[in-house]
Scaffold this motif. Structure first.
Motif, PDB file in Angstrom:
ATOM      1  N   ASN A   1      42.262  30.385  32.571  1.00 46.65           N
ATOM      2  CA  ASN A   1      42.466  29.722  33.865  1.00 46.65           C
ATOM      3  C   ASN A   1      42.680  28.222  33.721  1.00 46.65           C
ATOM      4  OD1 ASN A   1      42.253  32.141  35.244  1.00 46.65           O
ATOM      5  ND2 ASN A   1      40.049  31.912  35.616  1.00 46.65           N
ATOM      6  N   SER A   2      41.936  27.599  32.814  1.00 49.33           N
ATOM      7  CA  SER A   2      42.055  26.149  32.650  1.00 49.33           C
ATOM      8  C   SER A   2      43.440  25.755  32.139  1.00 49.33           C
ATOM      9  CB  SER A   2      40.976  25.628  31.696  1.00 49.33           C
ATOM     10  OG  SER A   2      41.099  26.256  30.426  1.00 49.33           O
ATOM     11  N   VAL A   3      44.004  26.546  31.228  1.00 46.16           N
ATOM     12  CA  VAL A   3      45.340  26.264  30.700  1.00 46.16           C
ATOM     13  C   VAL A   3      46.382  26.467  31.792  1.00 46.16           C
ATOM     14  CG1 VAL A   3      47.097  27.006  29.027  1.00 46.16           C
ATOM     15  CG2 VAL A   3      44.694  26.831  28.327  1.00 46.16           C
ATOM     16  N   HIS A   4      46.239  27.557  32.539  1.00 46.10           N
ATOM     17  CA  HIS A   4      47.178  27.833  33.629  1.00 46.10           C
ATOM     18  C   HIS A   4      47.152  26.706  34.660  1.00 46.10           C
ATOM     19  CE1 HIS A   4      48.455  30.470  37.244  1.00 46.10           C
ATOM     20  NE2 HIS A   4      49.519  29.968  36.648  1.00 46.10           N
ATOM     21  N   GLN A   5      45.988  26.253  35.009  1.00 49.88           N
ATOM     22  CA  GLN A   5      45.865  25.176  36.004  1.00 49.88           C
ATOM     23  C   GLN A   5      46.526  23.894  35.498  1.00 49.88           C
ATOM     24  OE1 GLN A   5      44.837  25.363  39.155  1.00 49.88           O
ATOM     25  NE2 GLN A   5      45.477  23.236  39.358  1.00 49.88           N
ATOM     26  N   LYS A   6      46.303  23.558  34.249  1.00 52.19           N
ATOM     27  CA  LYS A   6      46.894  22.338  33.691  1.00 52.19           C
ATOM     28  C   LYS A   6      48.414  22.470  33.632  1.00 52.19           C
ATOM     29  CE  LYS A   6      45.174  19.045  32.568  1.00 52.19           C
ATOM     30  NZ  LYS A   6      45.010  17.769  33.326  1.00 52.19           N
ATOM     31  N   ILE A   7      48.923  23.644  33.274  1.00 49.59           N
ATOM     32  CA  ILE A   7      50.373  23.860  33.264  1.00 49.59           C
ATOM     33  C   ILE A   7      50.941  23.685  34.670  1.00 49.59           C
ATOM     34  CG2 ILE A   7      52.177  25.628  33.004  1.00 49.59           C
ATOM     35  CD1 ILE A   7      50.617  26.653  30.554  1.00 49.59           C
ATOM     36  N   LYS A   8      50.259  24.232  35.658  1.00 50.03           N
ATOM     37  CA  LYS A   8      50.721  24.078  37.042  1.00 50.03           C
ATOM     38  C   LYS A   8      50.781  22.604  37.434  1.00 50.03           C
ATOM     39  CE  LYS A   8      48.652  26.726  40.098  1.00 50.03           C
ATOM     40  NZ  LYS A   8      47.732  27.662  40.791  1.00 50.03           N
ATOM     41  N   GLU A   9      49.761  21.852  37.059  1.00 46.97           N
ATOM     42  CA  GLU A   9      49.723  20.419  37.385  1.00 46.97           C
ATOM     43  C   GLU A   9      50.861  19.662  36.687  1.00 46.97           C
ATOM     44  OE1 GLU A   9      45.832  19.023  36.247  1.00 46.97           O
ATOM     45  OE2 GLU A   9      44.826  20.396  37.641  1.00 46.97           O
ATOM     46  N   LEU A  10      51.059  19.947  35.413  1.00 50.86           N
ATOM     47  CA  LEU A  10      52.102  19.246  34.664  1.00 50.86           C
ATOM     48  C   LEU A  10      53.496  19.624  35.152  1.00 50.86           C
ATOM     49  CD1 LEU A  10      50.557  19.501  31.081  1.00 50.86           C
ATOM     50  CD2 LEU A  10      50.710  17.452  32.524  1.00 50.86           C
ATOM     51  N   ALA A  11      53.698  20.886  35.463  1.00 46.77           N
ATOM     52  CA  ALA A  11      54.991  21.331  35.983  1.00 46.77           C
ATOM     53  C   ALA A  11      55.285  20.662  37.322  1.00 46.77           C
ATOM     54  CB  ALA A  11      55.014  22.855  36.127  1.00 46.77           C
ATOM     55  N   GLU A  12      54.279  20.608  38.161  1.00 43.41           N
ATOM     56  CA  GLU A  12      54.449  19.963  39.474  1.00 43.41           C
ATOM     57  C   GLU A  12      54.764  18.479  39.293  1.00 43.41           C
ATOM     58  OE1 GLU A  12      51.671  18.989  43.305  1.00 43.41           O
ATOM     59  OE2 GLU A  12      51.539  21.020  42.481  1.00 43.41           O
ATOM     60  N   ARG A  13      54.074  17.839  38.385  1.00 38.38           N
ATOM     61  CA  ARG A  13      54.310  16.425  38.114  1.00 38.38           C
ATOM     62  C   ARG A  13      55.752  16.183  37.661  1.00 38.38           C
ATOM     63  NH1 ARG A  13      50.964  13.615  33.417  1.00 38.38           N
ATOM     64  NH2 ARG A  13      52.695  14.364  32.158  1.00 38.38           N
ATOM     65  N   ASP A  14      56.297  17.137  36.874  1.00 42.68           N
ATOM     66  CA  ASP A  14      57.672  17.016  36.391  1.00 42.68           C
ATOM     67  C   ASP A  14      58.695  17.552  37.382  1.00 42.68           C
ATOM     68  OD1 ASP A  14      56.801  15.841  34.079  1.00 42.68           O
ATOM     69  OD2 ASP A  14      57.163  17.580  32.788  1.00 42.68           O
TER      70      ASP A  14
END
Length: 84
Positions: free
Chosen positions: A10-23
């Protein structure tokens, strides 16, 4: 295109979502890009190792022998390490 199910913490998925949104890209785009970057890195290392294995010590020494034995130009000298 192929669909792939990937299990992530879950922590990796959440960070990926945040980074994707940022980009400003989707999670799919982020993961596809990350996979492509990793693939390129591995393929580059494979290529470099393959090319290095083709090298011959005798060829290296031949070309090294062609380098003149002269002092380095001013400003290009090797700096001696400071010892304490």
């Amino acid at each position: 295109m192929t669909a792939l199910t990937v299990r992530l913490p879950n922590s990796v998925h959440q960070k990926i979502k945040e980074l994707a949104e940022r980009d400003g890209i989707s999670v799919n785009q982020f993961i596809a890009s990350a996979a492509a970057e990793k693939m390129a890195s591995v393929m580059t290392l494979d290529y470099l190792k393959s090319e290095a294995n083709k090298g011959k010590r005798s060829d290296f020494e031949h070309y090294l022998s062609m380098v003149p034995n002269t002092p380095a130009p001013e400003g290009d000298e090797r700096v001696q390490p400071v010892t304490r």
